[in-house]
Design an enzyme around this catalytic site. Sequence first.
Site, PDB file in Angstrom:
ATOM      1  N   GLU A   1       8.744  -7.357 -15.143  1.00  0.00           N
ATOM      2  CA  GLU A   1       7.305  -7.858 -14.585  1.00  0.00           C
ATOM      3  C   GLU A   1       7.805  -9.186 -14.076  1.00  0.00           C
ATOM      4  O   GLU A   1       7.140  -9.639 -12.914  1.00  0.00           O
ATOM      5  CB  GLU A   1       6.351  -7.877 -15.479  1.00  0.00           C
ATOM      6  CG  GLU A   1       5.068  -8.591 -15.313  1.00  0.00           C
ATOM      7  CD  GLU A   1       4.314  -8.064 -14.006  1.00  0.00           C
ATOM      8  OE1 GLU A   1       4.746  -7.142 -13.454  1.00  0.00           O
ATOM      9  OE2 GLU A   1       3.362  -8.976 -13.739  1.00  0.00           O
TER      10      GLU A   1
ATOM     11  N   ARG B   1      -6.902  -8.035   0.761  1.00  0.00           N
ATOM     12  CA  ARG B   1      -6.809  -6.395   0.692  1.00  0.00           C
ATOM     13  C   ARG B   1      -5.942  -6.050   2.167  1.00  0.00           C
ATOM     14  O   ARG B   1      -5.273  -4.891   2.123  1.00  0.00           O
ATOM     15  CB  ARG B   1      -7.889  -5.798   1.117  1.00  0.00           C
ATOM     16  CG  ARG B   1      -8.869  -5.854   0.124  1.00  0.00           C
ATOM     17  CD  ARG B   1     -10.339  -5.065   0.332  1.00  0.00           C
ATOM     18  NE  ARG B   1      -9.989  -3.862   0.317  1.00  0.00           N
ATOM     19  CZ  ARG B   1     -10.211  -2.919  -0.867  1.00  0.00           C
ATOM     20  NH1 ARG B   1     -10.622  -3.397  -1.966  1.00  0.00           N
ATOM     21  NH2 ARG B   1      -9.816  -1.897  -0.919  1.00  0.00           N
TER      22      ARG B   1
ATOM     23  N   HIS C   1      26.535  -2.156 -17.982  1.00  0.00           N
ATOM     24  CA  HIS C   1      26.724  -0.584 -17.558  1.00  0.00           C
ATOM     25  C   HIS C   1      26.534  -0.888 -15.707  1.00  0.00           C
ATOM     26  O   HIS C   1      26.576   0.152 -15.090  1.00  0.00           O
ATOM     27  CB  HIS C   1      25.711   0.212 -17.928  1.00  0.00           C
ATOM     28  CG  HIS C   1      25.813   0.416 -19.654  1.00  0.00           C
ATOM     29  ND1 HIS C   1      26.625   1.340 -20.039  1.00  0.00           N
ATOM     30  CD2 HIS C   1      25.185  -0.036 -20.511  1.00  0.00           C
ATOM     31  CE1 HIS C   1      26.833   1.323 -21.348  1.00  0.00           C
ATOM     32  NE2 HIS C   1      25.703   0.387 -21.546  1.00  0.00           N
TER      33      HIS C   1
ATOM     34  N   LYS D   1       7.487 -10.295 -10.096  1.00  0.00           N
ATOM     35  CA  LYS D   1       6.517 -11.472  -9.726  1.00  0.00           C
ATOM     36  C   LYS D   1       7.342 -12.285  -8.583  1.00  0.00           C
ATOM     37  O   LYS D   1       6.712 -12.828  -7.413  1.00  0.00           O
ATOM     38  CB  LYS D   1       6.082 -12.390 -10.733  1.00  0.00           C
ATOM     39  CG  LYS D   1       5.265 -11.923 -11.742  1.00  0.00           C
ATOM     40  CD  LYS D   1       3.758 -11.931 -11.104  1.00  0.00           C
ATOM     41  CE  LYS D   1       3.245 -10.420 -10.390  1.00  0.00           C
ATOM     42  NZ  LYS D   1       3.098  -9.459 -11.305  1.00  0.00           N
TER      43      LYS D   1
ATOM     44  N   ASN E   1     -10.440   2.845   6.797  1.00  0.00           N
ATOM     45  CA  ASN E   1      -9.422   2.201   5.823  1.00  0.00           C
ATOM     46  C   ASN E   1      -8.878   3.573   5.160  1.00  0.00           C
ATOM     47  O   ASN E   1      -9.829   4.302   4.597  1.00  0.00           O
ATOM     48  CB  ASN E   1     -10.089   1.510   4.596  1.00  0.00           C
ATOM     49  CG  ASN E   1      -9.102   1.170   3.393  1.00  0.00           C
ATOM     50  OD1 ASN E   1      -7.739   1.386   3.495  1.00  0.00           O
ATOM     51  ND2 ASN E   1      -9.731   1.098   2.196  1.00  0.00           N
ATOM     52  N   GLY E   2      -7.671   3.951   5.477  1.00  0.00           N
ATOM     53  CA  GLY E   2      -7.106   5.270   4.837  1.00  0.00           C
ATOM     54  C   GLY E   2      -6.156   5.851   5.836  1.00  0.00           C
ATOM     55  O   GLY E   2      -5.448   5.055   6.576  1.00  0.00           O
TER      56      GLY E   2
ATOM     57  N   CYS F   1      -6.316  -2.567   3.730  1.00  0.00           N
ATOM     58  CA  CYS F   1      -7.293  -2.494   4.673  1.00  0.00           C
ATOM     59  C   CYS F   1      -8.661  -2.938   4.110  1.00  0.00           C
ATOM     60  O   CYS F   1      -9.037  -2.289   2.812  1.00  0.00           O
ATOM     61  CB  CYS F   1      -7.521  -1.606   5.548  1.00  0.00           C
ATOM     62  SG  CYS F   1      -6.141  -1.324   6.452  1.00  0.00           S
TER      63      CYS F   1
ATOM     64  N   TRP G   1      -4.118  -3.744   6.810  1.00  0.00           N
ATOM     65  CA  TRP G   1      -2.550  -3.682   6.459  1.00  0.00           C
ATOM     66  C   TRP G   1      -1.899  -2.391   7.085  1.00  0.00           C
ATOM     67  O   TRP G   1      -2.428  -1.317   6.848  1.00  0.00           O
ATOM     68  CB  TRP G   1      -2.831  -3.536   4.850  1.00  0.00           C
ATOM     69  CG  TRP G   1      -1.361  -3.510   4.492  1.00  0.00           C
ATOM     70  CD1 TRP G   1      -0.565  -4.419   3.754  1.00  0.00           C
ATOM     71  CD2 TRP G   1      -0.501  -2.398   3.934  1.00  0.00           C
ATOM     72  NE1 TRP G   1       0.713  -4.364   3.506  1.00  0.00           N
ATOM     73  CE2 TRP G   1       0.787  -2.707   3.251  1.00  0.00           C
ATOM     74  CE3 TRP G   1      -0.713  -0.881   4.144  1.00  0.00           C
ATOM     75  CZ2 TRP G   1       1.679  -1.985   2.863  1.00  0.00           C
ATOM     76  CZ3 TRP G   1       0.351  -0.086   3.903  1.00  0.00           C
ATOM     77  CH2 TRP G   1       1.651  -0.552   3.272  1.00  0.00           C
TER      78      TRP G   1
ATOM     79  N   GLU H   1       8.043 -10.629  -5.197  1.00  0.00           N
ATOM     80  CA  GLU H   1       7.091 -10.130  -4.307  1.00  0.00           C
ATOM     81  C   GLU H   1       6.222 -11.459  -3.627  1.00  0.00           C
ATOM     82  O   GLU H   1       5.758 -11.120  -2.587  1.00  0.00           O
ATOM     83  CB  GLU H   1       5.858  -9.351  -5.017  1.00  0.00           C
ATOM     84  CG  GLU H   1       4.765  -9.951  -5.964  1.00  0.00           C
ATOM     85  CD  GLU H   1       3.767  -9.093  -6.463  1.00  0.00           C
ATOM     86  OE1 GLU H   1       3.131  -8.417  -5.756  1.00  0.00           O
ATOM     87  OE2 GLU H   1       3.524  -9.225  -7.743  1.00  0.00           O
TER      88      GLU H   1
ATOM     89  N   LYS I   1      -3.558  -6.426  -1.836  1.00  0.00           N
ATOM     90  CA  LYS I   1      -4.070  -6.663  -3.340  1.00  0.00           C
ATOM     91  C   LYS I   1      -4.108  -4.961  -3.724  1.00  0.00           C
ATOM     92  O   LYS I   1      -3.851  -4.576  -4.706  1.00  0.00           O
ATOM     93  CB  LYS I   1      -5.383  -7.178  -3.541  1.00  0.00           C
ATOM     94  CG  LYS I   1      -5.645  -7.226  -4.819  1.00  0.00           C
ATOM     95  CD  LYS I   1      -4.928  -8.190  -5.629  1.00  0.00           C
ATOM     96  CE  LYS I   1      -5.369  -8.206  -7.178  1.00  0.00           C
ATOM     97  NZ  LYS I   1      -4.292  -8.700  -8.114  1.00  0.00           N
TER      98      LYS I   1
HETATM   99  O1  M6R Z   1      -4.916  -2.378  -9.240  1.00  0.00           O
HETATM  100  P1  M6R Z   1      -3.601  -1.865  -9.922  1.00  0.00           P
HETATM  101  O2  M6R Z   1      -3.515  -2.492 -11.223  1.00  0.00           O
HETATM  102  O3  M6R Z   1      -3.734  -0.470  -9.982  1.00  0.00           O
HETATM  103  O4  M6R Z   1      -2.265  -2.304  -9.097  1.00  0.00           O
HETATM  104  C1  M6R Z   1      -1.294  -1.595  -9.246  1.00  0.00           C
HETATM  105  C2  M6R Z   1      -0.273  -2.400  -8.420  1.00  0.00           C
HETATM  106  O5  M6R Z   1      -0.483  -2.201  -7.187  1.00  0.00           O
HETATM  107  C3  M6R Z   1       0.026  -3.947  -8.696  1.00  0.00           C
HETATM  108  O6  M6R Z   1       0.111  -4.349 -10.059  1.00  0.00           O
HETATM  109  C4  M6R Z   1       1.128  -4.611  -7.776  1.00  0.00           C
HETATM  110  O7  M6R Z   1       2.339  -4.038  -8.335  1.00  0.00           O
HETATM  111  C5  M6R Z   1       0.899  -6.108  -7.975  1.00  0.00           C
HETATM  112  N1  M6R Z   1       0.907  -6.686  -6.559  1.00  0.00           N
HETATM  113  C6  M6R Z   1       1.976  -6.795  -8.676  1.00  0.00           C
HETATM  114  O8  M6R Z   1       1.953  -7.935  -8.761  1.00  0.00           O
END
Ligand code: M6R
Length: 613
Positions: free
Chosen positions: A486, A27, A509, A490, A101-102, A2, A75, A493, A608
């Site tokens: 990673e 956000r 395994h 990517k 927000n929260g 949010c 969100w 997501e 984000k």
């Molecule tokens: O702002 P931060 O680096 O603390 O965020 C951590 C994760 O939320 C962030 O890296 C998230 O996994 C991304 N969407 C990955 O692309």
Amino acid sequence: MCGIIGYIGNKKALPIILDGLRRMEYRGYDSAGIAVLERESVFSQKSVGQIGRLQEKLHDADTHGGTIGIGHTRWATHGGVTVENAHPHTDCTGAIWVVHNGIIENERELKDELQSLGHVFRSETDTETLPHLIEEMEKKYPEENLAGHVRRALLRIKGTYGIAVIHASHPDMLIAARNFSPLLLGIGTGEYFIASDASAILAYTDRVIYLDDGELAILTPNTREITNLQNVPSKKDTHTIEWSLEDAGKKEYPHFMLKEIFEEPAAIENSIRGRIIADTGQAKFGGLSEHGKVMQETKRILIVACGTAYFAGRVGEYLIEEYAGIPVEVDIASEFRYRKPVFRQGDVCLVISQSGETADTLAALREAKAKGIPVIGIVNVVGSTIARETDAGIYQHIGPEMGVASTKAFTSQVAILALLTVLLGRSREMSFDTGRRMLQEIEKIPEHMRHTLLQSTHIRHIAKKYQPYRNFLFLGRKYQMPVACEGALKLKEISYVHAEGYGAGELKHGSIAMIDKDFPSICIVLRDSMREKMISNIQEIKARNGPIIAIATEGDSEVASIADDVIFIPETLEALSPMISAVPLQLFAYHFGVLAGCDVDKPRNLAKSVTVE
Ligand code: M6R
């Protein structure tokens, strides 16, 4: 999660609020809404979907002349994605309007109490308890003002909040408060802004005050008062935002994600600038100040982060253990916080966060501090909560990262961890030659990245070929294991296909059972200490008809001959190669997502900045 915004001043509030919401949309983008004060009544509009949908409903925005207002981009946490659940929320009389927000954790008990007092709720959200609580305080304490009523309401709340409140009977006042959710106050001339992040207000001012937990701001167009919930005034410093509105735009790129991938060479240059002492083969970080010594003398480093930052931390683990000989443990922040970690004398906690607002990372930081452990941060957003709460820190200096998928933040975090490794290693066993060699190679990384980025079109072709596949394995060993994870993160997501990242040694395994002709593996097989082992793993996959996309070192014809498709990257030190090998994986995910018709900058169900646990 949010984004909230508030405006009080001498201009029409609505266009400013809509502009701010658009800039903060990354956000959260399930629904959005606004409320503007107009001659002792409040005009509100809400919509599900992205801000564009709300803007369509507000095509006559110019007719709303109110100069005080609030807005929200959501969100969803409590309650589905509906217009009723979109913010702002109001009380029974329609006079008090709140964006939040929260999470209000004692929502159930408050709601029961308020309903028993006759309050009627219109949404399923936790937030709606707030305007009703404020209304209740107004009834109970008529001698107090709006700020007093908001303070009293907040004292009843358990949980996290960044809020902004307006009231139809107080047409000269905007109230904001924060507890564990980011909130800053922008200072204009005869106007104030409230926002979850600076990008929302940068078009109007770069002067900000960061609110701290438990603080409340009472704003009129020309005055501000910041107090705690006991009404004790707080003394606050004013800060200037470092980056410009242009930095937060897409420039000529179709998506933030692509822009940010192409910014990686410059991001690394900015992250390492002024931090290399070539003559002594040393690295330095101004931000560590006296804590540099604490870092150098540490007996164990606990790295804590989430998501992409966690995988950067895993690369850091390999780097620091191999080159500085210091034991490292890396934890997912949400686990670290709850699993009762055992701390020892000489531990240092290193938290990594692009946004500096991730709730789990922040909570882990506070846990370590509460146990007396020094906490150092690697953070991008200047002035963010994590940056302010760590004992000392290293800024990434990569400009705003707007795409929900983190890209340039990852490689910059690895670059900083590599420099930190030199700093720690050189005060231990690392020789001058090794230190100097690492630094020289780190300085070449941006050039290697530029070279790798030239393959974007080739990678797009591969992404097109593999569009029909719905499952992918990402495999690597040693330094490439976190990169594989990673890469999988990517892809899943932003394109919603199933992808798993693994240490290739783990294949036998269990997960090799999934391999068949419809299950491709993306294998990072570089000319390094793991090459032969990786080639064996590739052979095992091929023996089961699994298609192979290889990320290989330029000129490695043997790998090219066994893979179905290959993406070549330039050679560097094994320990530094994650900064290069991550790039084609980011590009693969980007092109795959775009070709699949996904909104890669705003993937479904995500936001984000994850400011709720
Ligand atoms: O702002 P931060 O680096 O603390 O965020 C951590 C994760 O939320 C962030 O890296 C998230 O996994 C991304 N969407 C990955 O692309």
